[in-house]
Motif scaffolding. Sequence first.
Motif, PDB file in Angstrom:
ATOM      1  N   MET A   1       0.821  -1.210   0.000  1.00 44.52           N
ATOM      2  CA  MET A   1       0.000   0.000   0.000  1.00 44.52           C
ATOM      3  C   MET A   1       0.861   1.269   0.000  1.00 44.52           C
ATOM      4  SD  MET A   1      -2.928   1.150   2.750  1.00 44.52           S
ATOM      5  CE  MET A   1      -3.810  -0.404   2.565  1.00 44.52           C
ATOM      6  N   LYS A   2       1.873   1.299   0.888  1.00 44.66           N
ATOM      7  CA  LYS A   2       2.736   2.472   0.972  1.00 44.66           C
ATOM      8  C   LYS A   2       3.512   2.674  -0.320  1.00 44.66           C
ATOM      9  CE  LYS A   2       3.369   2.411   5.989  1.00 44.66           C
ATOM     10  NZ  LYS A   2       4.357   2.319   7.089  1.00 44.66           N
ATOM     11  N   THR A   3       3.957   1.558  -0.921  1.00 45.77           N
ATOM     12  CA  THR A   3       4.735   1.647  -2.161  1.00 45.77           C
ATOM     13  C   THR A   3       3.896   2.195  -3.297  1.00 45.77           C
ATOM     14  OG1 THR A   3       6.098  -0.232  -1.473  1.00 45.77           O
ATOM     15  CG2 THR A   3       6.128   0.367  -3.798  1.00 45.77           C
ATOM     16  N   VAL A   4       2.664   1.696  -3.454  1.00 46.69           N
ATOM     17  CA  VAL A   4       1.780   2.171  -4.526  1.00 46.69           C
ATOM     18  C   VAL A   4       1.455   3.643  -4.316  1.00 46.69           C
ATOM     19  CG1 VAL A   4      -0.477   1.901  -5.632  1.00 46.69           C
ATOM     20  CG2 VAL A   4       0.814  -0.120  -4.915  1.00 46.69           C
ATOM     21  N   PHE A   5       1.181   4.011  -3.061  1.00 47.56           N
ATOM     22  CA  PHE A   5       0.889   5.411  -2.757  1.00 47.56           C
ATOM     23  C   PHE A   5       2.065   6.299  -3.168  1.00 47.56           C
ATOM     24  CE2 PHE A   5       1.033   9.174  -0.117  1.00 47.56           C
ATOM     25  CZ  PHE A   5      -0.282   9.621  -0.100  1.00 47.56           C
ATOM     26  N   ALA A   6       3.273   5.895  -2.797  1.00 48.60           N
ATOM     27  CA  ALA A   6       4.460   6.692  -3.106  1.00 48.60           C
ATOM     28  C   ALA A   6       4.681   6.803  -4.617  1.00 48.60           C
ATOM     29  CB  ALA A   6       5.685   6.073  -2.444  1.00 48.60           C
ATOM     30  N   ILE A   7       4.431   5.720  -5.347  1.00 50.43           N
ATOM     31  CA  ILE A   7       4.597   5.753  -6.802  1.00 50.43           C
ATOM     32  C   ILE A   7       3.593   6.710  -7.441  1.00 50.43           C
ATOM     33  CG2 ILE A   7       4.352   4.394  -8.920  1.00 50.43           C
ATOM     34  CD1 ILE A   7       5.470   2.000  -7.344  1.00 50.43           C
ATOM     35  N   LEU A   8       2.321   6.588  -7.052  1.00 52.18           N
ATOM     36  CA  LEU A   8       1.293   7.476  -7.599  1.00 52.18           C
ATOM     37  C   LEU A   8       1.573   8.928  -7.222  1.00 52.18           C
ATOM     38  CD1 LEU A   8      -1.993   5.436  -6.999  1.00 52.18           C
ATOM     39  CD2 LEU A   8      -0.837   5.871  -9.179  1.00 52.18           C
ATOM     40  N   TYR A   9       2.014   9.135  -5.997  1.00 55.20           N
ATOM     41  CA  TYR A   9       2.350  10.478  -5.524  1.00 55.20           C
ATOM     42  C   TYR A   9       3.426  11.099  -6.423  1.00 55.20           C
ATOM     43  CZ  TYR A   9       3.569  14.137  -2.082  1.00 55.20           C
ATOM     44  OH  TYR A   9       3.809  15.325  -1.453  1.00 55.20           O
ATOM     45  N   CYS A  10       4.473  10.354  -6.670  1.00 58.60           N
ATOM     46  CA  CYS A  10       5.597  10.862  -7.462  1.00 58.60           C
ATOM     47  C   CYS A  10       5.233  11.074  -8.931  1.00 58.60           C
ATOM     48  CB  CYS A  10       6.789   9.919  -7.341  1.00 58.60           C
ATOM     49  SG  CYS A  10       7.512   9.865  -5.684  1.00 58.60           S
ATOM     50  N   ILE A  11       4.248  10.306  -9.428  1.00 62.99           N
ATOM     51  CA  ILE A  11       3.814  10.474 -10.819  1.00 62.99           C
ATOM     52  C   ILE A  11       2.903  11.699 -10.960  1.00 62.99           C
ATOM     53  CG2 ILE A  11       2.375   9.472 -12.651  1.00 62.99           C
ATOM     54  CD1 ILE A  11       3.393   6.722 -11.769  1.00 62.99           C
ATOM     55  N   GLN A  61      -4.715   7.331   4.827  1.00 66.87           N
ATOM     56  CA  GLN A  61      -5.695   6.516   4.128  1.00 66.87           C
ATOM     57  C   GLN A  61      -6.886   7.434   3.873  1.00 66.87           C
ATOM     58  OE1 GLN A  61      -6.453   2.436   5.326  1.00 66.87           O
ATOM     59  NE2 GLN A  61      -4.628   2.445   6.622  1.00 66.87           N
ATOM     60  N   VAL A  62      -7.568   7.230   2.773  1.00 66.92           N
ATOM     61  CA  VAL A  62      -8.595   8.180   2.343  1.00 66.92           C
ATOM     62  C   VAL A  62      -9.941   7.481   2.193  1.00 66.92           C
ATOM     63  CG1 VAL A  62      -9.249   9.874   0.592  1.00 66.92           C
ATOM     64  CG2 VAL A  62      -6.814   9.470   1.091  1.00 66.92           C
ATOM     65  N   MET A  63     -10.957   8.064   2.829  1.00 68.42           N
ATOM     66  CA  MET A  63     -12.319   7.583   2.655  1.00 68.42           C
ATOM     67  C   MET A  63     -12.939   8.371   1.497  1.00 68.42           C
ATOM     68  SD  MET A  63     -15.561   7.624   5.317  1.00 68.42           S
ATOM     69  CE  MET A  63     -14.927   6.372   6.429  1.00 68.42           C
ATOM     70  N   ALA A  64     -13.385   7.663   0.450  1.00 71.36           N
ATOM     71  CA  ALA A  64     -13.911   8.318  -0.739  1.00 71.36           C
ATOM     72  C   ALA A  64     -15.245   7.709  -1.148  1.00 71.36           C
ATOM     73  CB  ALA A  64     -12.914   8.193  -1.900  1.00 71.36           C
ATOM     74  N   LYS A  65     -15.990   8.454  -1.925  1.00 65.20           N
ATOM     75  CA  LYS A  65     -17.292   7.953  -2.373  1.00 65.20           C
ATOM     76  C   LYS A  65     -17.103   6.698  -3.221  1.00 65.20           C
ATOM     77  CE  LYS A  65     -17.452  11.105  -6.365  1.00 65.20           C
ATOM     78  NZ  LYS A  65     -18.217  12.183  -7.023  1.00 65.20           N
ATOM     79  N   ALA A  66     -18.052   5.777  -3.102  1.00 66.17           N
ATOM     80  CA  ALA A  66     -17.955   4.479  -3.770  1.00 66.17           C
ATOM     81  C   ALA A  66     -17.875   4.614  -5.284  1.00 66.17           C
ATOM     82  CB  ALA A  66     -19.148   3.612  -3.380  1.00 66.17           C
ATOM     83  N   GLU A  67     -18.503   5.666  -5.831  1.00 70.21           N
ATOM     84  CA  GLU A  67     -18.499   5.857  -7.288  1.00 70.21           C
ATOM     85  C   GLU A  67     -17.083   6.019  -7.826  1.00 70.21           C
ATOM     86  OE1 GLU A  67     -22.307   7.862  -5.744  1.00 70.21           O
ATOM     87  OE2 GLU A  67     -20.267   7.439  -5.072  1.00 70.21           O
ATOM     88  N   LEU A  68     -16.214   6.618  -7.033  1.00 68.36           N
ATOM     89  CA  LEU A  68     -14.828   6.826  -7.474  1.00 68.36           C
ATOM     90  C   LEU A  68     -14.074   5.506  -7.558  1.00 68.36           C
ATOM     91  CD1 LEU A  68     -12.741   9.051  -8.172  1.00 68.36           C
ATOM     92  CD2 LEU A  68     -12.102   9.055  -5.763  1.00 68.36           C
ATOM     93  N   ILE A  69     -14.291   4.646  -6.586  1.00 66.76           N
ATOM     94  CA  ILE A  69     -13.591   3.367  -6.538  1.00 66.76           C
ATOM     95  C   ILE A  69     -14.104   2.417  -7.623  1.00 66.76           C
ATOM     96  CG2 ILE A  69     -12.984   1.419  -5.051  1.00 66.76           C
ATOM     97  CD1 ILE A  69     -11.776   4.084  -4.210  1.00 66.76           C
ATOM     98  N   GLU A  79      -7.414   1.980  -4.596  1.00 66.70           N
ATOM     99  CA  GLU A  79      -7.532   1.023  -3.498  1.00 66.70           C
ATOM    100  C   GLU A  79      -6.161   0.531  -3.054  1.00 66.70           C
ATOM    101  OE1 GLU A  79     -10.397  -1.873  -5.063  1.00 66.70           O
ATOM    102  OE2 GLU A  79     -11.670  -1.341  -3.367  1.00 66.70           O
ATOM    103  N   LYS A  80      -5.283   0.270  -4.009  1.00 66.33           N
ATOM    104  CA  LYS A  80      -3.936  -0.187  -3.687  1.00 66.33           C
ATOM    105  C   LYS A  80      -3.137   0.894  -2.950  1.00 66.33           C
ATOM    106  CE  LYS A  80      -4.197  -4.293  -5.466  1.00 66.33           C
ATOM    107  NZ  LYS A  80      -4.206  -5.469  -4.565  1.00 66.33           N
ATOM    108  N   ALA A  81      -3.537   2.149  -3.161  1.00 68.72           N
ATOM    109  CA  ALA A  81      -2.830   3.266  -2.536  1.00 68.72           C
ATOM    110  C   ALA A  81      -3.425   3.647  -1.177  1.00 68.72           C
ATOM    111  CB  ALA A  81      -2.855   4.477  -3.463  1.00 68.72           C
TER     112      ALA A  81
END
Length: 197
Positions: A1-11, A61-69, A79-81
């Motif tokens: 989870m942390k790795t995916v978050f960091a990758i998306l963050y950097c992109i 960790q982020v709580m988001a509306k189901a439509e986004l997921i 979800e992986k992030a």
Amino acid sequence: MKTVFAILYCIVWPFFNLVHPCRAVDWENIPDGPVVLCPNHTSANDPLFVVFALTLKHRPQVMAKAELISIPVLGWLLEKAGVFAVERGKSDVGAIKRAMKCLKSGDKLLMFPEGTRSQDETMGDAKTGAAMLAVRTGSPILPIYIPAEKKWFGRTPVVFGEAYIPKTENGKGSAEEYKAIARDLMDRIAALEARVR
């Protein structure tokens, strides 16, 4: 989870920072450990402003509306992030359990107390979810203010208020106490606007 978050963050960060750079105000108010991060919500990109103002040091960790997921590929990546869905307007027990687990494990939880974006760029009434989660887990709440007007290529301030632990009579909280905490939270968020003028 942390790795995916960091990758998306950097992109995403270089592109977002180019067109919508943000400026963290009172960043030092962010506590270490679990906290319910509660910003006002006036635009779809508010989560990005908060996440980038937090920096990688304070990954939430982020709580988001189901439509986004439910969006193909994007939803899977989110979800992986560490983004998880909540069914708005319902008593989503699964989302509540996930949020409580997040806080009890020492992570930060980002959720918008109004539950949805304000359509007229003013602050709406807060739902009681953030209050309930903070009380039930003993976690502090951190009010955050983001201006409704976000200029292209101009720095948008993200103001971090002071974290506080809401008090209840018996430590568990009642429906009325949750409502009072929610109202107080929105007042605290609104008061932060003065720091950007």
